[in-house]
Scaffold this motif. Sequence first.
Motif, PDB file in Angstrom:
ATOM      1  N   ALA A 308       0.300  -1.162  -0.424  1.00  0.00           N
ATOM      2  CA  ALA A 308      -0.064  -0.061  -0.059  1.00  0.00           C
ATOM      3  C   ALA A 308       0.825   1.476   0.016  1.00  0.00           C
ATOM      4  O   ALA A 308       0.491   2.329  -0.268  1.00  0.00           O
ATOM      5  N   ARG A 309       2.550   1.297   1.194  1.00  0.00           N
ATOM      6  CA  ARG A 309       3.089   2.131   0.470  1.00  0.00           C
ATOM      7  C   ARG A 309       3.219   2.941  -0.446  1.00  0.00           C
ATOM      8  O   ARG A 309       3.167   3.545  -1.070  1.00  0.00           O
ATOM      9  N   HIS A 310       3.876   1.603  -1.174  1.00  0.00           N
ATOM     10  CA  HIS A 310       4.568   1.664  -2.705  1.00  0.00           C
ATOM     11  C   HIS A 310       3.265   2.291  -3.692  1.00  0.00           C
ATOM     12  O   HIS A 310       3.497   2.580  -4.221  1.00  0.00           O
ATOM     13  N   GLU A 311       2.278   1.703  -3.323  1.00  0.00           N
ATOM     14  CA  GLU A 311       0.997   2.152  -4.282  1.00  0.00           C
ATOM     15  C   GLU A 311       1.002   3.425  -4.341  1.00  0.00           C
ATOM     16  O   GLU A 311       0.343   4.529  -5.682  1.00  0.00           O
ATOM     17  N   ALA A 312       0.625   3.981  -3.506  1.00  0.00           N
ATOM     18  CA  ALA A 312       0.567   5.107  -2.420  1.00  0.00           C
ATOM     19  C   ALA A 312       1.792   6.325  -3.348  1.00  0.00           C
ATOM     20  O   ALA A 312       1.019   7.330  -3.914  1.00  0.00           O
ATOM     21  N   GLU A 313       2.877   5.930  -3.037  1.00  0.00           N
ATOM     22  CA  GLU A 313       4.212   7.208  -3.405  1.00  0.00           C
ATOM     23  C   GLU A 313       4.261   6.474  -5.413  1.00  0.00           C
ATOM     24  O   GLU A 313       3.680   7.705  -5.812  1.00  0.00           O
ATOM     25  N   ARG A 314       2.795   5.279  -6.098  1.00  0.00           N
ATOM     26  CA  ARG A 314       3.063   5.323  -7.373  1.00  0.00           C
ATOM     27  C   ARG A 314       2.026   6.507  -7.808  1.00  0.00           C
ATOM     28  O   ARG A 314       2.193   6.528  -9.128  1.00  0.00           O
ATOM     29  N   LEU A 315       1.471   6.119  -6.987  1.00  0.00           N
ATOM     30  CA  LEU A 315      -0.092   7.307  -7.297  1.00  0.00           C
ATOM     31  C   LEU A 315       0.032   9.084  -6.939  1.00  0.00           C
ATOM     32  O   LEU A 315      -1.185   9.179  -7.188  1.00  0.00           O
ATOM     33  N   GLY A 316       0.841   9.055  -6.085  1.00  0.00           N
ATOM     34  CA  GLY A 316       0.927  10.414  -5.580  1.00  0.00           C
ATOM     35  C   GLY A 316      -0.312  10.513  -4.464  1.00  0.00           C
ATOM     36  O   GLY A 316      -0.012  11.995  -4.737  1.00  0.00           O
ATOM     37  N   VAL A 317      -0.633   9.683  -4.101  1.00  0.00           N
ATOM     38  CA  VAL A 317      -0.793  10.188  -2.512  1.00  0.00           C
ATOM     39  C   VAL A 317      -1.024  10.122  -1.808  1.00  0.00           C
ATOM     40  O   VAL A 317       0.384   9.528  -1.143  1.00  0.00           O
ATOM     41  N   PRO A 318      -1.093  10.491  -0.792  1.00  0.00           N
ATOM     42  CA  PRO A 318      -0.597  10.639   1.025  1.00  0.00           C
ATOM     43  C   PRO A 318      -0.266   8.731   1.574  1.00  0.00           C
ATOM     44  O   PRO A 318      -1.497   7.967   1.026  1.00  0.00           O
ATOM     45  N   PHE A 319       0.437   8.317   2.098  1.00  0.00           N
ATOM     46  CA  PHE A 319      -0.067   7.021   2.831  1.00  0.00           C
ATOM     47  C   PHE A 319      -0.155   7.644   4.400  1.00  0.00           C
ATOM     48  O   PHE A 319       1.037   8.258   5.021  1.00  0.00           O
ATOM     49  N   LEU A 320      -0.374   7.221   5.082  1.00  0.00           N
ATOM     50  CA  LEU A 320      -1.044   7.282   6.441  1.00  0.00           C
ATOM     51  C   LEU A 320      -1.104   5.815   7.132  1.00  0.00           C
ATOM     52  O   LEU A 320      -1.194   6.495   8.545  1.00  0.00           O
ATOM     53  N   GLY A 321      -1.051   5.356   6.781  1.00  0.00           N
ATOM     54  CA  GLY A 321       0.177   4.173   8.148  1.00  0.00           C
ATOM     55  C   GLY A 321      -0.321   2.497   8.053  1.00  0.00           C
ATOM     56  O   GLY A 321      -0.905   2.796   7.388  1.00  0.00           O
ATOM     57  N   GLU A 322       0.176   2.355   8.659  1.00  0.00           N
ATOM     58  CA  GLU A 322      -0.191   0.704   9.184  1.00  0.00           C
ATOM     59  C   GLU A 322      -1.277   0.403  10.042  1.00  0.00           C
ATOM     60  O   GLU A 322      -0.289  -0.068  11.241  1.00  0.00           O
ATOM     61  N   VAL A 323      -1.443  -0.941   9.830  1.00  0.00           N
ATOM     62  CA  VAL A 323      -2.059  -1.285  10.683  1.00  0.00           C
ATOM     63  C   VAL A 323      -2.037  -2.781  11.281  1.00  0.00           C
ATOM     64  O   VAL A 323      -2.167  -3.527   9.275  1.00  0.00           O
ATOM     65  N   PRO A 324      -1.583  -3.695  12.628  1.00  0.00           N
ATOM     66  CA  PRO A 324      -1.908  -5.063  12.134  1.00  0.00           C
ATOM     67  C   PRO A 324      -2.241  -6.335  12.518  1.00  0.00           C
ATOM     68  O   PRO A 324      -3.326  -5.561  12.269  1.00  0.00           O
ATOM     69  N   LEU A 325      -2.445  -7.078  11.945  1.00  0.00           N
ATOM     70  CA  LEU A 325      -3.105  -8.363  12.061  1.00  0.00           C
ATOM     71  C   LEU A 325      -3.346  -8.757  13.216  1.00  0.00           C
ATOM     72  O   LEU A 325      -1.955  -9.381  13.388  1.00  0.00           O
ATOM     73  N   ALA A 326      -3.986  -8.625  14.017  1.00  0.00           N
ATOM     74  CA  ALA A 326      -3.408  -8.813  15.526  1.00  0.00           C
ATOM     75  C   ALA A 326      -4.796  -8.817  16.261  1.00  0.00           C
ATOM     76  O   ALA A 326      -6.056  -8.458  15.741  1.00  0.00           O
ATOM     77  N   MET A 327      -4.720  -9.684  17.427  1.00  0.00           N
ATOM     78  CA  MET A 327      -5.943 -10.577  17.750  1.00  0.00           C
ATOM     79  C   MET A 327      -6.542  -9.448  18.197  1.00  0.00           C
ATOM     80  O   MET A 327      -8.109  -9.339  18.822  1.00  0.00           O
ATOM     81  N   PRO A 328      -5.806  -8.195  19.334  1.00  0.00           N
ATOM     82  CA  PRO A 328      -6.679  -7.348  20.183  1.00  0.00           C
ATOM     83  C   PRO A 328      -7.748  -6.522  19.281  1.00  0.00           C
ATOM     84  O   PRO A 328      -8.664  -6.121  19.792  1.00  0.00           O
ATOM     85  N   ILE A 329      -7.195  -6.300  18.035  1.00  0.00           N
ATOM     86  CA  ILE A 329      -8.097  -5.750  16.917  1.00  0.00           C
ATOM     87  C   ILE A 329      -9.522  -5.934  16.710  1.00  0.00           C
ATOM     88  O   ILE A 329     -10.287  -6.176  16.882  1.00  0.00           O
ATOM     89  N   ARG A 330      -9.371  -7.979  16.566  1.00  0.00           N
ATOM     90  CA  ARG A 330     -10.489  -8.851  16.280  1.00  0.00           C
ATOM     91  C   ARG A 330     -11.068  -8.565  17.607  1.00  0.00           C
ATOM     92  O   ARG A 330     -12.779  -8.557  17.566  1.00  0.00           O
ATOM     93  N   GLU A 331     -10.432  -9.104  18.502  1.00  0.00           N
ATOM     94  CA  GLU A 331     -11.476  -9.310  19.748  1.00  0.00           C
ATOM     95  C   GLU A 331     -12.634  -7.862  19.744  1.00  0.00           C
ATOM     96  O   GLU A 331     -13.926  -8.473  20.198  1.00  0.00           O
ATOM     97  N   THR A 332     -11.959  -6.740  20.118  1.00  0.00           N
ATOM     98  CA  THR A 332     -12.351  -5.937  20.516  1.00  0.00           C
ATOM     99  C   THR A 332     -13.747  -5.455  19.919  1.00  0.00           C
ATOM    100  O   THR A 332     -14.428  -4.866  19.594  1.00  0.00           O
ATOM    101  N   SER A 333     -13.483  -5.566  17.745  1.00  0.00           N
ATOM    102  CA  SER A 333     -13.886  -5.651  17.126  1.00  0.00           C
ATOM    103  C   SER A 333     -15.193  -6.070  17.564  1.00  0.00           C
ATOM    104  O   SER A 333     -16.958  -6.316  17.551  1.00  0.00           O
ATOM    105  N   ASP A 334     -15.526  -7.539  17.576  1.00  0.00           N
ATOM    106  CA  ASP A 334     -16.385  -8.546  17.443  1.00  0.00           C
ATOM    107  C   ASP A 334     -16.929  -7.886  18.624  1.00  0.00           C
ATOM    108  O   ASP A 334     -18.198  -8.388  19.246  1.00  0.00           O
ATOM    109  N   SER A 335     -16.416  -7.832  19.830  1.00  0.00           N
ATOM    110  CA  SER A 335     -17.213  -7.332  21.321  1.00  0.00           C
ATOM    111  C   SER A 335     -18.175  -6.282  21.392  1.00  0.00           C
ATOM    112  O   SER A 335     -18.461  -5.894  23.007  1.00  0.00           O
ATOM    113  N   GLY A 336     -17.774  -5.401  20.330  1.00  0.00           N
ATOM    114  CA  GLY A 336     -18.789  -4.129  20.651  1.00  0.00           C
ATOM    115  C   GLY A 336     -17.678  -2.902  21.258  1.00  0.00           C
ATOM    116  O   GLY A 336     -18.230  -2.084  21.358  1.00  0.00           O
TER     117      GLY A 336
END
Length: 377
Positions: A308-336
Motif C-alpha cells: 500500500a505504501r508503494h502504491e500510494a507513492e506510485r499514485l502520488g497520494v498520502p500513505f496514512l500508516g500500517e495496522v497489523p493483523l492482531a487479535m486484540p483488534i479483532r476481539e474488541t471489534s467483535d465485542s463492540g
Amino acid sequence: MALTQADILRALELVKLPASGQSLSASGRVADILIDGGKVIFAIGIDATEAAAMEPVRKAAESAVSGLPGVSQVLVGLTADKAPSSAAAQARQQAQRPAPGAGPGGPTPKAAGVPGVKQIIAVASGKGGVGKSTTTANLAVALSVLGLKVGVLDADIYGPSVPKIFGITGKPRLVSGRTLAPMEAYGLKIMSIGFLIDEETPMIWRGPMVISAITQMLREVAWGELDVLVVDMPPGTGDAQLTMAQQTPLAGAVIVSTPQDLALLDARRGVAMFKKVEVPILGIVENMSYFICPECGTRSDIFAHGGARHEAERLGVPFLGEVPLAMPIRETSDSGRPIVASDPDTAHAKAYLGIARQVMASMAGGAARAAPRIVIE
C-alpha cells in the motif's frame, strides 16, 4: 388487500413536476418500486443538474405514498441511474449542453451539503474483507479523541457491521416528521441500515434502492453539529459507490487495502473512481500489514508487506500508516468495543490515532507529504 405497484403509481399522480406540471407517475421517472410488507422503496430518475430542483418532488412523493393504507415506511431516492425519458427533460438536457468553447461537460454541479455537518469523508475499499468497517470505527473514535465532533454513517447496505462493532442494539427513534435520531456510542452519533432491519434479513436490492436508503440516512437524520461525518462506504466501485460519491459533498476519501497485489488492484480502482468524480484522496491505509506472534514474537508478513505504501507513492497520494493483523483488534471489534475506545494506550490504538492525525492534516489541506511509517512491535 396487499399493496401493489399500481397503488404507488396512483398516489404519485398527485405529485407534479415543477417545470412541466406533469404528474410524477406519468413522467416515466419512477423506477424500481419495491414493496416489502409495509415498506415501500423506489427511485426517481433525474439528470445530475436537477438534484436541487427535484428534492421537493422527492419529499412530496414520500408524503404521498406514506398516506396509503398499510404503508409504514417509505424510502425515496434521486438517482441518475435512469435518465429522465420525457421530451421536456431531453430538451432541458440539450439546452444545458455547453456552448462551443466551454469546458467539456460544463461545470460539475455541487452536491447539497448536510445541515450542521462541516465535512464528510468516505472510508472505502475496492473489495470486501480488507477491514474497512473496523478502520472506519477506529478512525472515527480516534478523530473524536483528537477533539472533533464525529458522526458515523454506515453506508455498507449489503453488509452493515457498524452496529456490531460499536455494540449497539435497538432502533432509532423519530424526532420529528420522518427525521430519525442517530444512535450514540463512545461520544459518536451513528446511523446504519442495520438499525432498521432484522439482523438476518438479506439485502437483495438493486443500485437505485441502495442509493435511496443511503440518501435517507444521510439527509433525514438529526446529526446536529458535527465537525466530520465518517461514511463507511460499500466495497467496490459500482453504481452505488459512484452515485454516492457524486451526490454527497465529500471532503475526501480514505482507501483501505491489504498489502497483497490482488487487493491493491482493487484499491487502485477505488482511487481512480474518486479521482474521476473529483473527490480528493486523503490517503491509503495498509491494513493487516503484518502479524507478530503473541507467543514467540516472530513477525510474519502474511499478506506481504509495504504494497500500500508503494502504491500510494506510485499514485502520488498520502500513505496514512500500517495496522497489523492482531487479535486484540479483532476481539474488541467483535465485542463492540473499538480498540481506540477500549484500550487507547495500546500500540494498536496509537496506530489509528496516527492515521487520524494524518486525515485531519489532509482535510486541512496540509498533508501532501507521505505519512511517517507506524510500526507496532
